[in-house]
Each structure stands twice: as C-alpha cells, then as structure tokens.
Scaffold this motif. Sequence first.
Motif, PDB file in Angstrom:
ATOM      1  N   UNK A  35      14.890   1.406 -21.399  1.00 45.31           N
ATOM      2  CA  UNK A  35      15.798   0.705 -22.307  1.00 45.31           C
ATOM      3  C   UNK A  35      17.241   1.047 -21.993  1.00 45.31           C
ATOM      4  N   UNK A  36      17.519   2.312 -21.742  1.00 50.58           N
ATOM      5  CA  UNK A  36      18.889   2.713 -21.427  1.00 50.58           C
ATOM      6  C   UNK A  36      19.352   2.086 -20.119  1.00 50.58           C
ATOM      7  N   UNK A  37      18.458   2.043 -19.133  1.00 48.09           N
ATOM      8  CA  UNK A  37      18.806   1.448 -17.839  1.00 48.09           C
ATOM      9  C   UNK A  37      19.183  -0.024 -18.001  1.00 48.09           C
ATOM     10  N   UNK A  38      18.349  -0.768 -18.751  1.00 43.87           N
ATOM     11  CA  UNK A  38      18.621  -2.188 -18.964  1.00 43.87           C
ATOM     12  C   UNK A  38      19.905  -2.396 -19.774  1.00 43.87           C
ATOM     13  N   UNK A  39      20.105  -1.558 -20.786  1.00 43.62           N
ATOM     14  CA  UNK A  39      21.300  -1.685 -21.624  1.00 43.62           C
ATOM     15  C   UNK A  39      22.564  -1.414 -20.830  1.00 43.62           C
ATOM     16  N   UNK A  40      22.503  -0.460 -19.901  1.00 43.98           N
ATOM     17  CA  UNK A  40      23.669  -0.168 -19.063  1.00 43.98           C
ATOM     18  C   UNK A  40      23.952  -1.321 -18.110  1.00 43.98           C
ATOM     19  N   UNK A  41      22.905  -1.938 -17.582  1.00 42.23           N
ATOM     20  CA  UNK A  41      23.105  -3.094 -16.695  1.00 42.23           C
ATOM     21  C   UNK A  41      23.760  -4.243 -17.452  1.00 42.23           C
ATOM     22  N   UNK A  42      23.338  -4.434 -18.682  1.00 45.65           N
ATOM     23  CA  UNK A  42      23.942  -5.494 -19.489  1.00 45.65           C
ATOM     24  C   UNK A  42      25.357  -5.134 -19.898  1.00 45.65           C
ATOM     25  N   UNK A  43      25.550  -3.907 -20.346  1.00 47.04           N
ATOM     26  CA  UNK A  43      26.843  -3.483 -20.879  1.00 47.04           C
ATOM     27  C   UNK A  43      27.917  -3.445 -19.797  1.00 47.04           C
ATOM     28  N   UNK A  44      27.558  -2.991 -18.607  1.00 45.88           N
ATOM     29  CA  UNK A  44      28.559  -2.802 -17.551  1.00 45.88           C
ATOM     30  C   UNK A  44      28.625  -3.954 -16.558  1.00 45.88           C
ATOM     31  N   UNK A  46      26.980  -7.271 -17.234  1.00 48.18           N
ATOM     32  CA  UNK A  46      26.591  -8.555 -17.831  1.00 48.18           C
ATOM     33  C   UNK A  46      25.327  -9.116 -17.194  1.00 48.18           C
ATOM     34  N   UNK A  47      24.353  -8.252 -16.986  1.00 49.11           N
ATOM     35  CA  UNK A  47      23.084  -8.634 -16.370  1.00 49.11           C
ATOM     36  C   UNK A  47      22.238  -9.393 -17.405  1.00 49.11           C
ATOM     37  N   UNK A  48      22.085 -10.703 -17.228  1.00 49.77           N
ATOM     38  CA  UNK A  48      21.361 -11.520 -18.196  1.00 49.77           C
ATOM     39  C   UNK A  48      19.855 -11.282 -18.142  1.00 49.77           C
ATOM     40  N   UNK A  49      19.347 -10.908 -16.964  1.00 55.94           N
ATOM     41  CA  UNK A  49      17.927 -10.574 -16.883  1.00 55.94           C
ATOM     42  C   UNK A  49      17.614  -9.342 -17.726  1.00 55.94           C
ATOM     43  N   UNK A  50      18.531  -8.380 -17.704  1.00 56.06           N
ATOM     44  CA  UNK A  50      18.354  -7.183 -18.531  1.00 56.06           C
ATOM     45  C   UNK A  50      18.398  -7.550 -20.014  1.00 56.06           C
ATOM     46  N   UNK A  51      19.300  -8.458 -20.374  1.00 53.36           N
ATOM     47  CA  UNK A  51      19.400  -8.900 -21.771  1.00 53.36           C
ATOM     48  C   UNK A  51      18.116  -9.584 -22.208  1.00 53.36           C
ATOM     49  N   UNK A  52      17.561 -10.426 -21.325  1.00 55.85           N
ATOM     50  CA  UNK A  52      16.319 -11.125 -21.658  1.00 55.85           C
ATOM     51  C   UNK A  52      15.184 -10.139 -21.897  1.00 55.85           C
ATOM     52  N   UNK A  53      15.072  -9.137 -21.053  1.00 52.19           N
ATOM     53  CA  UNK A  53      14.006  -8.150 -21.207  1.00 52.19           C
ATOM     54  C   UNK A  53      14.174  -7.353 -22.498  1.00 52.19           C
ATOM     55  N   UNK A  54      15.400  -6.994 -22.822  1.00 50.31           N
ATOM     56  CA  UNK A  54      15.659  -6.255 -24.059  1.00 50.31           C
ATOM     57  C   UNK A  54      15.281  -7.084 -25.283  1.00 50.31           C
ATOM     58  N   UNK A  92      23.645  -7.997 -27.620  1.00 45.94           N
ATOM     59  CA  UNK A  92      24.949  -8.280 -27.018  1.00 45.94           C
ATOM     60  C   UNK A  92      25.957  -7.177 -27.309  1.00 45.94           C
ATOM     61  N   UNK A  93      25.867  -6.548 -28.482  1.00 46.91           N
ATOM     62  CA  UNK A  93      26.851  -5.544 -28.913  1.00 46.91           C
ATOM     63  C   UNK A  93      26.383  -4.104 -28.681  1.00 46.91           C
ATOM     64  N   UNK A  94      25.182  -3.917 -28.186  1.00 51.66           N
ATOM     65  CA  UNK A  94      24.619  -2.575 -28.049  1.00 51.66           C
ATOM     66  C   UNK A  94      25.341  -1.773 -26.963  1.00 51.66           C
ATOM     67  N   UNK A  95      25.724  -0.553 -27.325  1.00 51.61           N
ATOM     68  CA  UNK A  95      26.398   0.343 -26.383  1.00 51.61           C
ATOM     69  C   UNK A  95      25.470   1.524 -26.117  1.00 51.61           C
ATOM     70  N   UNK A  96      24.863   1.609 -24.906  1.00 57.88           N
ATOM     71  CA  UNK A  96      23.902   2.682 -24.622  1.00 57.88           C
ATOM     72  C   UNK A  96      24.519   4.071 -24.612  1.00 57.88           C
ATOM     73  N   UNK A  97      25.838   4.165 -24.504  1.00 52.13           N
ATOM     74  CA  UNK A  97      26.482   5.476 -24.450  1.00 52.13           C
ATOM     75  C   UNK A  97      26.463   6.191 -25.804  1.00 52.13           C
ATOM     76  N   UNK A  98      26.120   5.487 -26.879  1.00 55.75           N
ATOM     77  CA  UNK A  98      26.098   6.090 -28.203  1.00 55.75           C
ATOM     78  C   UNK A  98      24.885   6.991 -28.420  1.00 55.75           C
ATOM     79  N   UNK A  99      23.883   6.859 -27.546  1.00 54.95           N
ATOM     80  CA  UNK A  99      22.736   7.761 -27.614  1.00 54.95           C
ATOM     81  C   UNK A  99      21.709   7.421 -28.668  1.00 54.95           C
ATOM     82  N   UNK A 100      21.640   6.161 -29.117  1.00 51.00           N
ATOM     83  CA  UNK A 100      20.623   5.749 -30.087  1.00 51.00           C
ATOM     84  C   UNK A 100      19.769   4.666 -29.462  1.00 51.00           C
ATOM     85  N   UNK A 101      18.539   4.508 -29.998  1.00 48.52           N
ATOM     86  CA  UNK A 101      17.670   3.456 -29.512  1.00 48.52           C
ATOM     87  C   UNK A 101      18.148   2.096 -30.017  1.00 48.52           C
TER      88      UNK A 101
END
Length: 286
Positions: A35-44, A46-54, A92-101
Amino acid sequence: MNESLQVANTLVPGGNLAAYIHAVSAFPVLSAERERELAERLHHHDDLDAARTLVLSHLRFVVHIARSYAGYGLPLADIIQEGNVGLMKAVKRFDPSKGVRLISFAVHWIKAEIHEYVLRNWRIVKVATTKAQRKLFFNLRSSKKRLGWLNNEEAVAVAGELGVAVSEVREMEQRLAASDAAFDLSVDDDEDTAALAPSQYLEDSGADPAILVEEADWEERTQHRLNAAVATLDPRSRDILEQRWLHEGKVTLHDLAAKYEVSAERIRQLEQTAIRKIRGLIELQA
C-alpha cells in the motif's frame, strides 16, 4: 484519477448488488508495504495504475461501512456508490509520509459522502443543517436504549454524551419522528382523508380577493386624504414638506434654509407645523 473513476463506474453497485459485493471482495487486501509503495507512486508520480489498485483493493471496506447506514430506508447500492466517491477522494489526497494506513484516512471521506447523501435524500425537507444537528441525526437513534420518546434523564445523558443542548436533543427527536406529507391531495384520497391534506386547511390570506380589494381601497383613500391635506398648505410649507418627506432624495434643513434665506431652525419649525396640520386634517377625514 480518471482511470480509477472509469474502473469505479464499471463496478458500480447496480441491479445485481450481490454480484457487485462478490466482485469487490475478490480484490486482494494490500499489505502495509504494498500500500505504501502504491501510494508513493501516486503521490510523487501521479501513477494512475497505482490509484486504480488502491481504489479497487478498498471497495470492500466501503461496502462494510455502507451497511451500517442501511437503516435509513435508502437503497444500499446508492449508499455504496456515494461511499466509493469518498474513497476516490481519499485516495487522491492520501499522503503516505504520514505513517497511517489508507483506510484509516479514508473512513472520514467515505462517511462524509454517505452522510451528505443520507441528509439529502432521507426526507424532502432537510432535517439537519447545523453541525450539532448533523451529529444528533446520525447518533440519536443509536444512543436510544429503547423505543419511544426519551425521558428527561435519558435526554440529559444523550446531550452530555454528544456535547449538545438538551433542547436540541428534543428538537431532533421530534424531527426524526415526523414524516413527509404531500401538500395536495393524491388520486387515492377520499372524503375521509381529504381534510388531512394541508391544501385543504392552510389559507393564504394574501391571495384573498376581498382582502386585496380592501387593502387597495384603503391605500387609495389614504393617498387621497394625504394629497388633499397637503394641498391646504401654503406654497412654502408644502414645498418644505415635499422636499423633506415626499421625494426620494431627502433635502437637508440647511439646503432649504439657504433656499428661503431663513435659519435651519425656522425651516424645522415650519416643517413640524405642516406635519401637525396634515395629521389633524387626515384624522378629521377618517
């Protein structure tokens, strides 16, 4: 997020709700690392495939949350769909650096969209507009320990638990117990039920022809008496009164004093004398 929206539209909970629930349950739950890997790809990036999986991996949680709102008499499929909108906003607004699921972050967004949908559609008239009313609407029924009206002790306890006034608890309890009513008669109404329709007993006094004629006649007579009384004044007093009270732009005492080459106090005296004379004449004509 366009691709994730397209996926969500493909998996909307339509006519076959059971099939939809089965389909979203088939998507695997993500590990914290994935989840963190996908969120980082989306956050940094704009990976739409990562967003779809999330999004797809969390649709099952939306179903779980939506089921807790099934008691409001609204279609579960629509509630799930609104929750899905909240999930996509959260992704869309999730920031993986905050350390929460993601689900911990998304719960707020999912419930917010569902709450808006329920409040818009539960009744024709919106029953909760303020923050306190919204809190009461979604918590009052679960706070009740029995059916029926709250007694005073229970109302005080609920008010203290939710941080609102007891009067607000009572008001929301009445709103929840009320029901929508059509203003006009329906095709199924008969003579016995006709009297219950508001259109049969609510009267718009402003549309009563007799009242409208009476008001128009009163205004006409009042205007006539005023014009007749003003006409009795001498030209200077009449002009002062008209300039001060009967024109849109009210002229000052000093402007009139300059016009008639007298003091402002003298203009004020003439004005008051003219008003008293007109009031007396109108009272005599009444």
